[in-house]
Design a protein around this motif. Sequence first.
Motif, mmCIF file in Angstrom:
data_model
loop_
_atom_site.group_PDB
_atom_site.id
_atom_site.type_symbol
_atom_site.label_atom_id
_atom_site.label_comp_id
_atom_site.label_asym_id
_atom_site.label_seq_id
_atom_site.Cartn_x
_atom_site.Cartn_y
_atom_site.Cartn_z
ATOM 1 N N PHE A 82 -28.164 -40.539 -4.639
ATOM 2 C CA PHE A 82 -28.402 -41.630 -5.727
ATOM 3 C C PHE A 82 -29.781 -41.330 -6.291
ATOM 4 O O PHE A 82 -29.945 -42.174 -7.623
ATOM 5 N N GLN A 83 -30.541 -40.479 -6.206
ATOM 6 C CA GLN A 83 -31.840 -40.039 -7.025
ATOM 7 C C GLN A 83 -31.691 -38.606 -7.740
ATOM 8 O O GLN A 83 -32.760 -38.127 -8.095
ATOM 9 N N ARG A 84 -30.659 -38.064 -7.524
ATOM 10 C CA ARG A 84 -30.162 -36.851 -7.945
ATOM 11 C C ARG A 84 -30.853 -36.539 -9.616
ATOM 12 O O ARG A 84 -31.498 -35.476 -9.772
ATOM 13 N N GLN A 85 -30.555 -37.550 -10.422
ATOM 14 C CA GLN A 85 -30.865 -37.372 -11.893
ATOM 15 C C GLN A 85 -32.554 -37.536 -12.048
ATOM 16 O O GLN A 85 -33.294 -36.896 -12.660
ATOM 17 N N ASP A 86 -33.355 -38.444 -10.995
ATOM 18 C CA ASP A 86 -34.684 -38.449 -11.222
ATOM 19 C C ASP A 86 -35.164 -37.356 -10.674
ATOM 20 O O ASP A 86 -36.392 -36.796 -11.323
ATOM 21 N N PHE A 87 -34.744 -36.545 -9.703
ATOM 22 C CA PHE A 87 -35.171 -35.450 -9.336
ATOM 23 C C PHE A 87 -35.164 -34.174 -10.282
ATOM 24 O O PHE A 87 -35.964 -33.324 -10.416
ATOM 25 N N GLN A 88 -34.078 -34.309 -11.132
ATOM 26 C CA GLN A 88 -34.002 -33.233 -12.026
ATOM 27 C C GLN A 88 -35.095 -33.443 -13.112
ATOM 28 O O GLN A 88 -35.215 -32.122 -13.670
ATOM 29 N N ALA A 89 -35.679 -34.298 -13.495
ATOM 30 C CA ALA A 89 -36.928 -34.651 -14.317
ATOM 31 C C ALA A 89 -38.197 -33.681 -13.898
ATOM 32 O O ALA A 89 -39.135 -33.286 -14.791
ATOM 33 N N VAL B 273 -37.645 -22.503 -14.117
ATOM 34 C CA VAL B 273 -36.842 -22.209 -13.016
ATOM 35 C C VAL B 273 -35.649 -21.431 -13.566
ATOM 36 O O VAL B 273 -34.958 -22.293 -14.376
ATOM 37 N N PRO B 274 -35.152 -20.364 -12.854
ATOM 38 C CA PRO B 274 -33.905 -19.557 -13.371
ATOM 39 C C PRO B 274 -32.582 -20.473 -12.791
ATOM 40 O O PRO B 274 -31.453 -20.067 -13.799
ATOM 41 N N LEU B 275 -32.468 -21.339 -12.109
ATOM 42 C CA LEU B 275 -31.279 -22.077 -11.731
ATOM 43 C C LEU B 275 -31.129 -23.452 -12.623
ATOM 44 O O LEU B 275 -32.002 -23.875 -13.250
ATOM 45 N N SER B 276 -29.941 -23.667 -12.859
ATOM 46 C CA SER B 276 -29.703 -25.057 -13.310
ATOM 47 C C SER B 276 -30.661 -26.078 -12.579
ATOM 48 O O SER B 276 -30.918 -26.032 -11.386
ATOM 49 N N LYS B 277 -30.824 -27.362 -13.340
ATOM 50 C CA LYS B 277 -31.591 -28.362 -12.729
ATOM 51 C C LYS B 277 -30.966 -28.812 -11.683
ATOM 52 O O LYS B 277 -31.484 -29.282 -10.930
ATOM 53 N N ASP B 278 -29.640 -28.991 -11.734
ATOM 54 C CA ASP B 278 -28.854 -29.876 -10.711
ATOM 55 C C ASP B 278 -28.911 -29.068 -9.594
ATOM 56 O O ASP B 278 -28.903 -29.431 -8.474
ATOM 57 N N LEU C 275 -30.227 -29.798 -5.989
ATOM 58 C CA LEU C 275 -29.108 -29.793 -4.633
ATOM 59 C C LEU C 275 -29.768 -28.971 -3.463
ATOM 60 O O LEU C 275 -29.876 -29.282 -2.269
ATOM 61 N N ALA C 276 -30.335 -27.573 -4.002
ATOM 62 C CA ALA C 276 -31.064 -26.961 -2.921
ATOM 63 C C ALA C 276 -31.821 -27.330 -2.106
ATOM 64 O O ALA C 276 -32.401 -27.148 -1.272
ATOM 65 N N SER C 277 -32.930 -28.108 -3.365
ATOM 66 C CA SER C 277 -34.107 -28.378 -2.654
ATOM 67 C C SER C 277 -33.806 -29.585 -1.737
ATOM 68 O O SER C 277 -34.593 -29.691 -0.936
ATOM 69 N N GLY C 278 -32.730 -30.410 -2.024
ATOM 70 C CA GLY C 278 -32.331 -31.458 -1.066
ATOM 71 C C GLY C 278 -31.931 -30.936 0.255
ATOM 72 O O GLY C 278 -32.501 -31.346 1.169
ATOM 73 N N VAL C 279 -31.315 -29.801 0.388
ATOM 74 C CA VAL C 279 -30.835 -29.243 1.683
ATOM 75 C C VAL C 279 -31.871 -28.834 2.191
ATOM 76 O O VAL C 279 -32.053 -29.009 3.588
ATOM 77 N N VAL C 280 -32.880 -28.065 1.518
ATOM 78 C CA VAL C 280 -34.404 -27.595 2.416
ATOM 79 C C VAL C 280 -34.999 -28.857 3.041
ATOM 80 O O VAL C 280 -35.394 -28.912 4.029
ATOM 81 N N GLU C 281 -35.041 -29.964 2.122
ATOM 82 C CA GLU C 281 -35.773 -31.060 2.623
ATOM 83 C C GLU C 281 -35.300 -31.746 3.761
ATOM 84 O O GLU C 281 -35.920 -32.310 4.960
#
Length: 139
Positions: free
Chosen positions: A32-39, A45-50, A54-60
Amino acid sequence: MAPQPHTTTLQNVARVLMGSFMVVAGTGHLTFQRQDFQAQVPDFVPLSKDTTVLASGVVEIGLGLALLFWKKRRVEMGLGLAGFYAAVFPGNIHQYTHHLSAFNLDTDQKRLARLFFQPVLIGVALWSTGALKHLQRRK
C-alpha cells in the motif's frame, strides 16, 4: 559468537517496537505504500525505483523479524539495522532536495525535520539490541 550483552526491559520493548515497525514498513514497501517509497529512491540508484522499493521492503521485513525472534544474534541485527538506516538516508535527502511529497511529508520543513530523525533510529537500533554496549566493550 560472543555472548550477547544483557539488555534491559526498556531496551527489549524498544527492540520489539522497532522490529514490529520494520515488518509493517516492509509490508508497506510491497503493497500500500509502494509509490510513496519510490519518491525516496535517488536517481543514482542503478535499479528501477520499483525494484529498489521491493528489495528494500524484503530486507526490512527480514530485519524486523530477526529483531523480534533471533535473540542469539541481537547485536548483529542491531548493527545490520543501523547500517540499513544509514544506507537509506540518501533517499531521505533525495526526497528533501527534490521537494517530493510522500508519507504526509508535504513541506520542506517536514522533510528537513525527518532528516534529523534518521540518526535517532540508528541510535535506537544500536542501543536496543545491545550493539552499542558491544561496540564500547571492543574498544
